[in-house]
Design an enzyme around this catalytic site. Sequence first.
Site, mmCIF file in Angstrom:
data_model
loop_
_atom_site.group_PDB
_atom_site.id
_atom_site.type_symbol
_atom_site.label_atom_id
_atom_site.label_comp_id
_atom_site.label_asym_id
_atom_site.label_seq_id
_atom_site.Cartn_x
_atom_site.Cartn_y
_atom_site.Cartn_z
ATOM 1 N N GLY A 77 0.864 -1.194 0.000
ATOM 2 C CA GLY A 77 0.000 0.000 0.000
ATOM 3 C C GLY A 77 0.897 1.239 0.000
ATOM 4 O O GLY A 77 2.060 1.194 -0.401
ATOM 5 N N ARG A 78 0.325 2.313 0.518
ATOM 6 C CA ARG A 78 1.075 3.584 0.494
ATOM 7 C C ARG A 78 2.371 3.483 1.302
ATOM 8 O O ARG A 78 3.414 3.979 0.881
ATOM 9 C CB ARG A 78 0.212 4.713 1.069
ATOM 10 C CG ARG A 78 -0.898 5.186 0.157
ATOM 11 C CD ARG A 78 -1.671 6.288 0.860
ATOM 12 N NE ARG A 78 -2.035 5.826 2.199
ATOM 13 C CZ ARG A 78 -3.186 5.213 2.493
ATOM 14 N NH1 ARG A 78 -4.096 5.053 1.561
ATOM 15 N NH2 ARG A 78 -3.433 4.804 3.712
ATOM 16 N N ILE A 79 2.322 2.823 2.479
ATOM 17 C CA ILE A 79 3.536 2.764 3.313
ATOM 18 C C ILE A 79 4.568 1.842 2.648
ATOM 19 O O ILE A 79 5.759 2.157 2.614
ATOM 20 C CB ILE A 79 3.211 2.306 4.761
ATOM 21 C CG1 ILE A 79 2.166 3.239 5.388
ATOM 22 C CG2 ILE A 79 4.475 2.287 5.616
ATOM 23 C CD1 ILE A 79 1.691 2.830 6.784
ATOM 24 N N ALA B 110 3.850 -3.369 11.051
ATOM 25 C CA ALA B 110 2.432 -3.334 10.671
ATOM 26 C C ALA B 110 1.536 -3.636 11.876
ATOM 27 O O ALA B 110 1.021 -2.711 12.510
ATOM 28 C CB ALA B 110 2.183 -4.306 9.532
ATOM 29 N N ARG B 111 1.379 -4.905 12.202
ATOM 30 C CA ARG B 111 0.538 -5.296 13.331
ATOM 31 C C ARG B 111 1.044 -6.596 13.925
ATOM 32 O O ARG B 111 1.497 -7.489 13.187
ATOM 33 C CB ARG B 111 -0.910 -5.549 12.881
ATOM 34 C CG ARG B 111 -1.795 -4.341 12.841
ATOM 35 C CD ARG B 111 -2.073 -3.766 14.243
ATOM 36 N NE ARG B 111 -2.891 -2.573 14.161
ATOM 37 C CZ ARG B 111 -2.433 -1.338 13.973
ATOM 38 N NH1 ARG B 111 -1.146 -1.099 13.866
ATOM 39 N NH2 ARG B 111 -3.269 -0.309 13.921
ATOM 40 N N GLU C 38 0.208 -7.226 22.280
ATOM 41 C CA GLU C 38 0.900 -6.097 22.905
ATOM 42 C C GLU C 38 -0.052 -5.277 23.789
ATOM 43 O O GLU C 38 -1.255 -5.253 23.502
ATOM 44 C CB GLU C 38 1.530 -5.197 21.820
ATOM 45 C CG GLU C 38 0.512 -4.537 20.896
ATOM 46 C CD GLU C 38 1.156 -3.738 19.769
ATOM 47 O OE1 GLU C 38 2.009 -4.273 19.037
ATOM 48 O OE2 GLU C 38 0.777 -2.558 19.626
ATOM 49 N N HIS D 38 5.845 -0.061 19.476
ATOM 50 C CA HIS D 38 4.808 0.443 18.560
ATOM 51 C C HIS D 38 4.913 1.963 18.372
ATOM 52 O O HIS D 38 3.995 2.712 18.723
ATOM 53 C CB HIS D 38 3.413 0.046 19.062
ATOM 54 C CG HIS D 38 2.373 0.074 17.972
ATOM 55 N ND1 HIS D 38 1.268 -0.743 17.971
ATOM 56 C CD2 HIS D 38 2.257 0.814 16.838
ATOM 57 C CE1 HIS D 38 0.530 -0.496 16.899
ATOM 58 N NE2 HIS D 38 1.127 0.449 16.186
ATOM 59 N N ILE D 39 6.050 2.386 17.810
ATOM 60 C CA ILE D 39 6.294 3.830 17.631
ATOM 61 C C ILE D 39 6.330 4.234 16.154
ATOM 62 O O ILE D 39 6.859 5.291 15.808
ATOM 63 C CB ILE D 39 7.610 4.267 18.327
ATOM 64 C CG1 ILE D 39 8.812 3.449 17.813
ATOM 65 C CG2 ILE D 39 7.485 4.159 19.845
ATOM 66 C CD1 ILE D 39 10.170 3.984 18.282
ATOM 67 N N GLY D 40 5.749 3.387 15.296
ATOM 68 C CA GLY D 40 5.840 3.632 13.846
ATOM 69 C C GLY D 40 5.461 5.045 13.433
ATOM 70 O O GLY D 40 6.152 5.669 12.626
HETATM 71 C C1 8YV Z 1 -0.571 4.435 15.752
HETATM 72 C C2 8YV Z 1 -0.659 2.539 14.000
HETATM 73 O O1 8YV Z 1 0.366 5.280 16.269
HETATM 74 O O2 8YV Z 1 -1.873 3.960 12.583
HETATM 75 C C3 8YV Z 1 -1.710 2.825 12.986
HETATM 76 O O3 8YV Z 1 -2.393 1.867 12.570
HETATM 77 O O4 8YV Z 1 -0.379 1.444 14.269
HETATM 78 C C4 8YV Z 1 0.092 3.658 14.645
HETATM 79 O O5 8YV Z 1 0.407 4.588 13.687
HETATM 80 C C5 8YV Z 1 -1.091 3.713 16.885
HETATM 81 O O6 8YV Z 1 -1.881 2.699 16.443
HETATM 82 C C6 8YV Z 1 -1.861 4.666 17.814
HETATM 83 O O7 8YV Z 1 -3.246 4.644 17.658
#
Ligand code: 8YV
Length: 324
Positions: free
Chosen positions: A155-157, A237-238, A267, A285-287
Amino acid sequence: MKPRILVAREVFPEVLEHLRPHFEVDDNQADVILGVDGLKRRLADKAGVMTAVSDPVNAEVIAAAPHLKAVCNFAVGYNNIDLAACTRAGIMATNTPGVLDDTTADLAWALLMATARHIQTSEHWLRAGHWKGFRMMDWLGTDVHHATLGILGMGRIGQAVARRALGFDMRVIYHNRSRLPAEKEAACRATWVDKETLLREADFLVLLLPYSPASHHIIGAAELALMKPTAHLINVARGGIVDDAALISALRQRRLSGAALDVFEGEPALNPGFLELDNVTLTPHIGSSSRATRLAMAMTAANNLIAALSGQRPPNLVNTEVWK
Ligand code: 8YV
């Protein structure tokens, strides 16, 4: 009377200032995790809510919120929301696509470089006073330049991650259910391959799929076994896309060189097996976590909520079928 809303987690003060002219705002600047019970209690009289991935908006929560019209997540992922239950109740759900692509792609690269060149582990070793001078064999890493970057989920990312690889003269391959149009493939010089080829050929495999039952454990023991023993896995991602126990076992046995993970199954709980390994880099989870991007995400969610509760179609409506 202004509609009542809940902002379920702490946000920047300017976000609350942006919301207050439109709504009676119940905020949570103390940032207490509300959970199912807290959400049920606080949503009983609310027309809208701004949520984060830590807020489980499940069928039970929805049943306890008879006035709820909109759930606006400040995240691009929305697997914390029971979308079918929202749709059944006629509740709009929104996310924040677009505003976090580059920031998340930057973190994917930070993790890729960290695992390739042992940044975390060598720093800890240095801080612990083990560095006694030059040794030819210290901290031999994996070259990033001219390596093959594999991306699962384009996707975009994914495309933003691919574009960054141009500067490292990498070969870029990707797998996605649908192939990108030719001009998008050309823009990131990426070639579509089947999933097995992706797993077999990537030196660095970056996961950028949304979580859904279909992507649960999409990387498990069988997939890890196809990867090169010199390869590195990066997940921004997740949690749940990767079978964490299988990954720990592959890393422990050095069937995989390294991994760098920003997300985990269940998590913030962490499989303790990760903590025993020196070939995994872990971030909490600091993406999307730059100030500018988190503010943009919160403002996007706020604008979705303002639109939804003033009778306009919110710009980032996910369950479009609720919009009549
Ligand atoms: C968020 C993320 O910072 O956007 C998402 O899906 O995983 C992260 O960018 C986090 O989920 C806070 O809600």
